[in-house]
Design a protein around this motif. Structure first.
Motif, PDB file in Angstrom:
ATOM      1  N   LEU A   1       0.840  -1.200   0.000  1.00 10.93           N
ATOM      2  CA  LEU A   1       0.000   0.000   0.000  1.00 10.93           C
ATOM      3  C   LEU A   1       0.877   1.252   0.000  1.00 10.93           C
ATOM      4  N   GLN A   2       0.457   2.234  -0.779  1.00 13.90           N
ATOM      5  CA  GLN A   2       1.140   3.532  -0.763  1.00 13.90           C
ATOM      6  C   GLN A   2       0.078   4.616  -0.727  1.00 13.90           C
ATOM      7  N   GLN A   3       0.400   5.739  -0.115  1.00  7.17           N
ATOM      8  CA  GLN A   3      -0.586   6.820  -0.078  1.00  7.17           C
ATOM      9  C   GLN A   3      -0.936   7.207  -1.526  1.00  7.17           C
ATOM     10  N   ALA A   4      -2.229   7.202  -1.849  1.00  6.12           N
ATOM     11  CA  ALA A   4      -2.643   7.376  -3.256  1.00  6.12           C
ATOM     12  C   ALA A   4      -2.249   8.741  -3.817  1.00  6.12           C
ATOM     13  N   SER A   5      -2.265   9.769  -2.968  1.00  6.13           N
ATOM     14  CA  SER A   5      -1.996  11.118  -3.486  1.00  6.13           C
ATOM     15  C   SER A   5      -0.516  11.363  -3.763  1.00  6.13           C
ATOM     16  N   THR A   6       0.343  10.488  -3.269  1.00  4.82           N
ATOM     17  CA  THR A   6       1.775  10.726  -3.499  1.00  4.82           C
ATOM     18  C   THR A   6       2.410   9.666  -4.407  1.00  4.82           C
ATOM     19  N   MET A   7       1.657   8.622  -4.742  1.00  4.35           N
ATOM     20  CA  MET A   7       2.222   7.588  -5.617  1.00  4.35           C
ATOM     21  C   MET A   7       2.384   8.167  -7.029  1.00  4.35           C
ATOM     22  N   ASN A   8       3.421   7.763  -7.729  1.00  6.17           N
ATOM     23  CA  ASN A   8       3.611   8.296  -9.087  1.00  6.17           C
ATOM     24  C   ASN A   8       4.252   7.243  -9.968  1.00  6.17           C
ATOM     25  N   ARG A   9       3.454   6.687 -10.889  1.00  5.58           N
ATOM     26  CA  ARG A   9       4.034   5.743 -11.863  1.00  5.58           C
ATOM     27  C   ARG A   9       4.316   6.564 -13.115  1.00  5.58           C
ATOM     28  N   VAL A  10       5.552   6.993 -13.235  1.00  2.00           N
ATOM     29  CA  VAL A  10       5.889   8.009 -14.238  1.00  2.00           C
ATOM     30  C   VAL A  10       5.612   7.598 -15.680  1.00  2.00           C
ATOM     31  N   ASN A  11       5.658   6.312 -15.943  1.00  2.00           N
ATOM     32  CA  ASN A  11       5.459   5.892 -17.339  1.00  2.00           C
ATOM     33  C   ASN A  11       4.003   5.710 -17.741  1.00  2.00           C
ATOM     34  N   ASP A  12       3.096   5.848 -16.781  1.00  2.00           N
ATOM     35  CA  ASP A  12       1.681   5.639 -17.094  1.00  2.00           C
ATOM     36  C   ASP A  12       1.090   6.844 -17.826  1.00  2.00           C
ATOM     37  N   ASP A  13       0.090   6.573 -18.667  1.00  2.00           N
ATOM     38  CA  ASP A  13      -0.628   7.659 -19.350  1.00  2.00           C
ATOM     39  C   ASP A  13      -1.767   8.156 -18.475  1.00  2.00           C
ATOM     40  N   ALA A  14      -2.024   9.460 -18.545  1.00  2.00           N
ATOM     41  CA  ALA A  14      -3.189  10.000 -17.833  1.00  2.00           C
ATOM     42  C   ALA A  14      -4.449   9.611 -18.614  1.00  2.00           C
ATOM     43  N   LEU A  15      -5.442   9.086 -17.916  1.00  2.00           N
ATOM     44  CA  LEU A  15      -6.680   8.639 -18.578  1.00  2.00           C
ATOM     45  C   LEU A  15      -7.734   9.730 -18.379  1.00  2.00           C
ATOM     46  N   ILE A  16      -7.939  10.512 -19.426  1.00  2.00           N
ATOM     47  CA  ILE A  16      -8.804  11.697 -19.274  1.00  2.00           C
ATOM     48  C   ILE A  16     -10.142  11.505 -19.974  1.00  2.00           C
ATOM     49  N   HIS A  17     -11.223  11.702 -19.208  1.00  2.00           N
ATOM     50  CA  HIS A  17     -12.575  11.669 -19.791  1.00  2.00           C
ATOM     51  C   HIS A  17     -13.092  13.107 -19.842  1.00  2.00           C
ATOM     52  N   TYR A  18     -13.762  13.453 -20.918  1.00  2.00           N
ATOM     53  CA  TYR A  18     -14.318  14.807 -21.029  1.00  2.00           C
ATOM     54  C   TYR A  18     -15.760  14.813 -20.549  1.00  2.00           C
ATOM     55  N   ILE A  19     -16.018  15.614 -19.532  1.00  2.00           N
ATOM     56  CA  ILE A  19     -17.379  15.733 -18.974  1.00  2.00           C
ATOM     57  C   ILE A  19     -17.903  17.066 -19.495  1.00  2.00           C
TER      58      ILE A  19
ATOM     59  N   ARG B   1     -33.006  20.391 -18.721  1.00  2.00           N
ATOM     60  CA  ARG B   1     -32.374  20.156 -17.409  1.00  2.00           C
ATOM     61  C   ARG B   1     -30.885  20.377 -17.555  1.00  2.00           C
ATOM     62  N   ALA B   2     -30.250  20.752 -16.466  1.00  2.00           N
ATOM     63  CA  ALA B   2     -28.782  20.770 -16.467  1.00  2.00           C
ATOM     64  C   ALA B   2     -28.330  19.315 -16.510  1.00  2.00           C
ATOM     65  N   ASN B   3     -27.379  18.987 -17.346  1.00  2.00           N
ATOM     66  CA  ASN B   3     -26.873  17.624 -17.362  1.00  2.00           C
ATOM     67  C   ASN B   3     -25.523  17.569 -18.069  1.00  2.00           C
ATOM     68  N   ARG B   4     -25.111  16.378 -18.534  1.00  2.00           N
ATOM     69  CA  ARG B   4     -23.751  16.268 -19.078  1.00  2.00           C
ATOM     70  C   ARG B   4     -23.637  15.142 -20.091  1.00  2.00           C
ATOM     71  N   PHE B   5     -22.683  15.305 -20.957  1.00  2.00           N
ATOM     72  CA  PHE B   5     -22.323  14.229 -21.883  1.00  2.00           C
ATOM     73  C   PHE B   5     -20.872  13.870 -21.587  1.00  2.00           C
ATOM     74  N   ILE B   6     -20.578  12.571 -21.467  1.00  2.00           N
ATOM     75  CA  ILE B   6     -19.191  12.164 -21.197  1.00  2.00           C
ATOM     76  C   ILE B   6     -18.622  11.493 -22.446  1.00  2.00           C
ATOM     77  N   ALA B   7     -17.493  12.021 -22.909  1.00  2.00           N
ATOM     78  CA  ALA B   7     -16.807  11.447 -24.064  1.00  2.00           C
ATOM     79  C   ALA B   7     -15.521  10.807 -23.553  1.00  2.00           C
ATOM     80  N   THR B   8     -15.419   9.514 -23.738  1.00  2.00           N
ATOM     81  CA  THR B   8     -14.347   8.753 -23.092  1.00  2.00           C
ATOM     82  C   THR B   8     -13.434   8.044 -24.084  1.00  2.00           C
TER      83      THR B   8
END
Ligand code: GLC
Length: 464
Positions: free
Chosen positions: A161-179, A199-206
């Motif tokens: 286990l490692q603290q999630a906010s400080t772990m860094n796998r440098v070679n990984d790609d950021a997985l970005i979804h557009y909301i 209504r207020a709402n959203r479309f997610i493009a992944t």
């Protein structure tokens, strides 16, 4: 104030007491899908321009498939959600479409995305002993979306286990979804015709190759194998498609879940169904995973989608009906009969309903406590916009948003002819227990993303 309203308000005022119990909860694991959400706010006039640029036709919006095969489909998806005031997520396999979004959609902010990521952050704020998250990718940008809490961990490749906010796998790609969010009342023009968002709402493009294939870290599997959990909250299957080998992938994951169940019988496994566009995958989830878990969470749209698979004739008859509580309860019963999941919980606007086996290990009062506390947290998230500190959880309570709107519950109790449901929220429905709780309504919500995940996980983990 009416008597029943007073009774429910009293129950809602117990939220701080409920929160104080949560430090006794041991390990909550959230898997599998974690990503980064890039939140884009689109105005009607901007959408009109895009619709014109891509020569969008109203017929395409009505008839096309829910998939991103070209950039034009991104615009089509936004228009569909905008016109109907609905939320949908469409997947794309093509990096070029993702690149176009990166260049052309200006995001306002990045935030935690994916059921697992959202639930893990929340579990950490709830103060459980250990909130553990699965991440298919964990570069710095992903780590930054985790709250800086010592009880919030990710698992490294060595099953440590490692603290999630400080772990860094440098070679990984950021997985970005557009909301892509829009406000109620915004106007846009498509093919010369004017539309107003109802209504207020959203479309997610992944575009997210890792989560779309449900990539799981070996370190994570080893950790769970060796250490178990008190609560294991699963989701992320909805990102699979039949074309991508999703059915085979689920076939590989089923033995993992079976193994965990067998070794840790006292742990509770929950599946958050989430909106699953691919019907083959939807069927496989309902047939292979739902029967394996202790608890299933879904909203009314997802329930209707499930019925489309389970009871197609019934679906055809009811698909255009108003989704009010009595119909939804009938639908829940059908899903429960089919999947045999011991506990099923529906979250809808104004009401949460749980159906469970009479001998389920979380009793009806505990369930009601959890559902009430979930409504408090959901109202706080909607009204305050975020949950990052323990005091944020009780924001709605402090703002005196504690008198629920009883209309939905009242209709349900009348339809089922169960007056006790209106006053107690607890009754017998055939061989099952039913627990129904009126929720707290925030007039102008600042956010809606992740609301279902919040409700399901909080109501389960705090059902004590
Ligand atoms: C889906 C989306 C993710 C979003 C989440 C909210 O998992 O892929 O981007 O954060 O839903 O519930």
């Amino acid at each position: 104030m009416q008597k029943n309203e007073q009774i429910w308000q009293q129950r809602y005022l117990a939220a701080p007491k409920q929160l104080s119990k949560l430090k006794n909860v041991g390990t909550v694991i959230a898997a599998f899908n974690t990503n980064i959400d890039a939140v884009v706010k689109i105005r009607g006039d901007e959408l009109s321009k895009l619709a014109e640029q891509f020569d969008l036709k109203i017929a395409d919006i009505k008839n096309g498939v829910n998939q991103l095969c070209s950039v034009r489909d991104v615009v089509r998806g936004i228009c569909k959600c905008f016109i109907n005031g609905i939320a949908e997520e469409w997947l794309c396999q093509d990096a070029a479409i993702a690149e176009w979004m990166q260049k052309n959609l200006q995001y306002e902010r990045l935030q935690m995305g994916g059921q697992a990521g959202i639930i893990a952050n929340l579990a950490a704020v709830l103060g459980v002993k250990r909130a553990i998250v699965h991440t298919a990718s964990h570069p710095k940008k992903q780590a930054e979306q985790f709250l800086h809490y010592k009880n919030l961990y990710a698992v490294d490749e060595n099953a440590e286990l490692q603290q999630a906010s400080t772990m860094n796998r440098v070679n990984d790609d950021a997985l970005i979804h557009y909301i892509i969010e829009f406000d109620k009342g915004e106007c846009c023009t498509i093919e010369g015709q004017n539309f107003t968002a109802p209504r207020a709402n959203r479309f997610i493009a992944t575009y997210d190759p890792a989560n779309m294939h449900l990539k799981i870290n070996d370190g994570f599997i080893k950790y769970v194998d060796e250490n178990g959990y008190d609560f294991l909250v699963l989701s992320g299957f909805h990102n699979l498609t039949a074309k991508n080998g999703g059915e085979e992938r689920i076939g590989e994951i089923v033995p993992l879940i079976k193994n965990w169940r067998e070794h840790y019988p006292s742990g509770v496994i929950h599946l958050e169904l989430a909106s699953t566009q691919d019907k083959v995958i939807r069927r496989v989830i309902l047939e292979k995973i739902a029967p394996l878990v202790d608890s299933l969470g879904l909203n009314e749209r997802e329930a209707i989608d499930a019925i489309e698979i389970i009871a197609p004739d019934y679906y055809k008859k009811n698909k255009n009906e108003v989704l009010e509580a009595a119909l939804m309860t009938e639908i829940l019963l059908k899903i429960k009969e089919k999947t045999q999941t011991p506990r099923i919980q529906l979250h809808m606007f104004g009401l949460y309903v749980t159906l469970q086996n009479a001998d389920f290990r979380i009793n009806v009062e505990q369930n009601r406590n959890g559902m009430l506390f979930a409504a408090v947290v959901a109202a706080s998230k909607a009204g305050y916009g975020k949950i990052e500190k323990p005091e944020d959880l009780l924001w709605s309570n402090i703002q005196n948003i504690n008198v629920p709107e009883l209309a939905e519950l009242q209709k349900l109790s009348e339809c089922l002819n169960m007056p006790e449901l209106l006053s107690d929220g607890i009754a017998k429905l055939g061989k099952y227990d039913i627990i129904a709780v009126p929720t707290l309504i925030v007039p102008k919500p600042l956010t809606l993303v992740g609301m279902g995940d919040t409700i399901s996980s909080v109501s389960l983990v705090s059902a004590i």
